[in-house]
Enzyme design. Structure first.
Site, PDB file in Angstrom:
ATOM      1  N   ASP A   1      -1.504   3.304   3.655  1.00  0.00           N
ATOM      2  CA  ASP A   1      -1.595   1.854   3.698  1.00  0.00           C
ATOM      3  C   ASP A   1      -1.431   1.407   5.150  1.00  0.00           C
ATOM      4  OD1 ASP A   1      -1.807  -0.747   2.939  1.00  0.00           O
ATOM      5  OD2 ASP A   1      -0.067  -0.756   1.611  1.00  0.00           O
TER       6      ASP A   1
ATOM      7  N   ASP B   1       3.250   1.308  -2.314  1.00  0.00           N
ATOM      8  CA  ASP B   1       4.515   0.581  -2.414  1.00  0.00           C
ATOM      9  C   ASP B   1       4.593  -0.311  -3.637  1.00  0.00           C
ATOM     10  OD1 ASP B   1       2.701  -1.325  -1.675  1.00  0.00           O
ATOM     11  OD2 ASP B   1       3.637  -1.824   0.230  1.00  0.00           O
TER      12      ASP B   1
ATOM     13  N   ASP C   1       0.443   1.017  -7.700  1.00  0.00           N
ATOM     14  CA  ASP C   1       0.132   2.235  -6.953  1.00  0.00           C
ATOM     15  C   ASP C   1       0.637   3.496  -7.661  1.00  0.00           C
ATOM     16  OD1 ASP C   1      -1.125   0.952  -4.833  1.00  0.00           O
ATOM     17  OD2 ASP C   1       0.758   0.609  -3.769  1.00  0.00           O
TER      18      ASP C   1
END
Length: 855
Positions: free
Chosen positions: A294, A579, A583
């Site tokens: 990310d 996070d 996910d």
């Protein structure tokens, strides 16, 4: 509700105790210790001990039992230490919850929750106690941990929430009704006491190695025992010979050494802010070939702040650091007034706040929400002055990955905030300037949010009754989250290691492109959007599997899951960061799921194999580096063990092949003394060898612990070198003492010759330990004190050798005596030859590898 006062909370905490489940029953130490006596290697040795008693050799039986007990004690100690380490490391995982106390929002540790606390819940939160819902907005909970139901369950006003479950959608507030041992979760906690994980790939690989070696040991022992019978030995002698061969080949210290190496690797990672949740994940990390990361908080600093606000009345600049309420604000009075109104509307749509705690201002909740709260405070907002909670709206429509907006429907107005393109499509009459400003902000690497509102009850032609339609655009918030200063070096380290990196982010393509360019991750072709991802998995793999990496923006959790599966199908070992609650599927699908420990959700942390306690991309690279080092260390002490086995087997083979004309150079007890006495400490020291500078140079070669290179090195070079020198030393002492071929040697002469052979193997193993520190660099080129544990272990090995040969009762029991003074040249020569043979093998191997690359 205002919630409890701090005094009431402290009083109830003292009365009811902490909000913690009764500690899980640890594995019974007695049972754990007993299991060390029943695995395959132990069973083989028990059989050998029993047969030795039958054959009338109690000393051998006792020695084998001592080996079993020693090995069991050591293995148990390492397992016990690993279990306790896992418990200590698990305590590092943050488990925080937000509560209302004294009329304000506080973030506290979940163990501090008490009955009557009002808890504020958002997507991704783990529910820390049993609650009754006071207020809910599109609220759903994952109760699979408690009920086994895989689908989220909608919960409304008055419903019960259970400790241990997770929020997957919407927002809610609830009052604590039970904590700790009184919760529903406590009643089913016994399930966790009996749960067992399936064996990991590393465990299966070790079991395969042990089975192969054990099979070879038994087959070789039986074969050579029968050979002894064929050359005229009686049954008892042939049996003892076979037992000696089998014992010589069994790697008694292998499993505990591996356990120690993994535990040490996990501890090193924890020291570098990477919490390994499963010990075997240490090895998997070392094999990682693809990292999907990310952007926010991982590649960037996660210090979100609003630096610019555009409204139709003008632009306002904000120059302030962190979440401090003070800042320099530039812009016309009208524009500043309009930005103040915008900030108030935006604040109604988010739940996170900037709060003053422990002497500093920090985020309570999502850092982006806290940045908006800070903006409102800096502009003197009437809604959110420091220390006062925002009044809850009548209805909140929460953010979801599919909607990408959140709204608050109050008594008089509807307020909406979210991704600009999603807000624009719900607005009436978006100025063209807004699109130009959006392009400018995103090209500067800023994250941009749009804010809009309208009066409740207004009817917009063609828009229906949806409160989020027919909005008026109030303005754009430009948030800045600068890249971490060392992330560029971390990405380059990945490229040096042939680990490919892609950025998967939900941000605007221009924002992703600006950050990717700054950190060196942007390749020709720019940013890829989900709509541009090929439907065919093979084409998608070709698009993403590029040495320079890739950037995918506006990605959804479903996209992350698909990317993970496609890359794994192409043979990659994938590490995926995440996070959010959505996910979790991708984290479970990846070979290594990596969750954020600071900004991530509890759901993500529960699904992950690795938790970054600092949310830093560089920590992933550090963990991979340590994982590679651990895998390499395992191969190092495997080479060391197998080399010793060859040297120990050679005397038995020489005796059998000569029909007994050449005396047995070392006996079974001497073999055991080498395996358990002198060799164990250097093997353990090799397991903690620090990572070399080249550990991240190129892709990791193999995921197999034992490959052709290792076997050739141990069985074809190092082992034969030790075997030849030890047999020569034995023969030289015999001939010097007047022995002739085929004649029996006198007791004193045989003991001296056997002691010389024993010393030669032991000293050569000291050299072998230093040679095994690297698979490519000669031993003398490695810094001696880089592994101080090995230097100390080698010294202890020499001391033990002196004790085994110099203490008469011990020497007599083992069957070896102190070598003649001149014979000490052979151990020294053995050490030198091992070092030289290893260096020559490394040179030849490197030359052949370069030749293959040229071809």
């Amino acid at each position: 509700m205002q919630g409890l006062t701090s005094g009431e909370a402290e009083q109830r905490l003292a009365t009811d105790g902490p909000n913690a489940l009764p500690p899980l029953a640890r594995r019974s130490p007695v049972r754990a210790f007993a299991r060390q006596f029943t695995h395959l290697l132990a069973v083989l040795l028990w059989i050998a001990s029993g047969l030795a008693i039958i054959a009338g050799v109690p000393a051998l039986a006792i020695a084998i039992v001592v080996v079993i007990v020693f090995n069991a004690i050591f293995a148990f100690a390492q397992d016990y230490r690993a279990d306790r380490a896992a418990e200590r490391l698990s305590a590092l995982l943050p488990t925080l919850t937000r509560v209302r106390r004294d009329g304000t929002l506080h973030t506290v540790d979940a163990v501090e929750l008490v009955r009557g606390d009002v808890v504020v819940l958002s997507p991704g939160d783990r529910i820390g106690a049993d609650l009754e819902v006071l207020e809910a907005h599109e609220f759903a909970v994952d109760e699979s941990l408690v009920t086994g139901e895989s689908e989220p369950v909608v919960r409304r006003l008055g419903d019960q929430l259970r400790a241990g479950t997770f929020v997957v959608r919407g927002e809610a507030e609830g009052i604590v009704t039970a904590t700790g041992a009184s919760t529903t979760l406590a009643a089913i906690a016994d399930l966790a006491r009996t749960a067992t994980r399936p064996p990991s790939p590393l465990t299966r690989e070790l079991a395969r190695v042990v089975r192969i070696i054990a099979g070879i040991a038994v087959a070789t022992g039986v074969g050579l025992g029968l050979t002894g019978v064929a050359i005229g030995l009686d049954a008892a002698e042939a049996f003892l010979f076979g037992v000696g061969v089998a014992v010589a080949l069994v790697p008694e210290g292998l499993l505990p050494t591996v356990t120690l190496s993994l535990a040490r690797g996990a501890q090193r990672m924890a020291d570098q802010h990477a919490l390994v949740r499963r010990l075997d994940a240490v090895e998997t990390l070392g094999a990682t070939t693809f990292i999907c990361t990310d952007k926010t908080g991982t590649l960037t600093q996660n210090k979100m702040s609003v630096v610019e606000v555009w409204t139709p009345l003008g632009v306002v600049g904000i120059d302030g650091t962190g979440f401090e309420p003070t800042a320099t604000i530039t812009g016309s009075p009208d524009a500043r007034r309009r930005v103040g109104e915008l900030a108030e509307q935006a604040l109604l749509c988010v739940t996170g706040r900037a709060v003053y705690r422990a002497g500093s201002w920090r985020a309570a909740g999502d850092p982006m929400d806290a940045a908006i709260s800070t903006l409102a405070q800096r502009l003197g907002s009437r809604i959110d002055p420091p220390g006062r909670e925002v009044p809850a709206p009548i209805t909140r429509i929460p953010f979801t990955a599919a909607r990408m907006i959140s709204s608050a429907v109050g008594e008089h107005r509807v307020s909406t905030i979210g991704a600009p393109e999603r807000v624009f499509e719900r607005c009436v009459g978006v100025p063209e300037e807004a699109h130009r400003v959006l392009d400018r902000m995103t090209s500067q690497g800023r994250r941009v949010l749009a804010v809009a509102s309208r009066a409740v009850g207004e009817q917009v032609r063609g828009r229906g009754d949806d409160p989020e339609e027919g909005l008026e655009l109030l303005g754009l918030l430009g948030l800045e989250d600068p890249p971490r200063p060392d992330v560029h070096e971390a990405i380059q380290a990945c490229r040096d290691a042939d680990i490919r990196v892609i950025m998967v982010t939900g941000d605007h393509p221009s924002t992703a492109e600006a950050i990717a360019r700054e950190v060196g991750l942007l390749r020709p072709g720019g940013v890829v959007l989900p709509v541009d991802l090929p439907a065919d998995d093979g084409e998608l793999g070709e698009l993403l599997d590029h040495p320079e990496g890739a950037v995918v923006a506006r990605v959804t959790p479903a996209d992350k899951l698909r990317i993970t599966r496609v890359l794994r199908a192409r043979g990659h070992v994938v590490a995926m960061t995440g996070d959010g609650v959505n996910d979790a599927p991708a984290l479970r699908e990846a070979d290594v799921g990596v969750a954020m420990g600071l900004g991530g959700s509890d759901v993500a942390r529960e699904a992950a194999d690795l938790v970054l306690l600092d949310d830093h991309f560089g920590t992933i690279v550090t963990a991979v580096r340590l994982g590679r080092a651990t895998f390499t260390n395992t191969r190092r002490f495997l080479t060391y063990h197998l080399t010793d086995n060859v040297a120990e087997l050679a005397p038995f083979a020489a005796w059998a092949l000569t029909g007994g004309d050449f005396p047995l150079a070392i006996g079974v007890l001497q073999v055991l003394a080498l395996d358990i006495g002198t060799d164990m400490l250097p093997a353990l020291a090799l397991g903690v060898e620090p990572p070399s500078a080249r550990v991240m140079a190129g892709r990791v070669r193999t995921r197999r612990l034992i490959d052709r290179f290792l076997l050739w090195r141990a069985f074809g070079v190092l082992g034969p070198t030790e075997a030849v020198v030890s047999l020569l030393s034995f023969a030289a002492v015999l001939y010097a003492g007047g022995w002739s071929w085929g004649e029996p040697a006198s007791g004193g002469l045989l003991a001296a010759a056997s002691g010389t052979a024993f010393a030669t193997i032991a000293v050569a193993q000291v050299a072998n330990a230093f040679a095994c520190r690297s698979e490519s660099v000669a031993a003398w080129r490695l810094p001696l004190l880089r592994n101080r544990a090995l230097v100390l272990a080698a010294a202890m090995q020499v001391v033990l050798l002196a004790l085994f040969l110099g203490i008469p009762p011990v020497a007599e029991l083992l069957g070896g005596g102190w070598p003649p003074p001149a014979a000490w040249a052979f151990p020294l020569a053995g050490a030198i030859l091992v070092i030289l043979a290893d260096a020559a093998f490394k040179t030849v191997t490197a030359t052949r590898r370069r030749a293959r690359l040229r071809v």
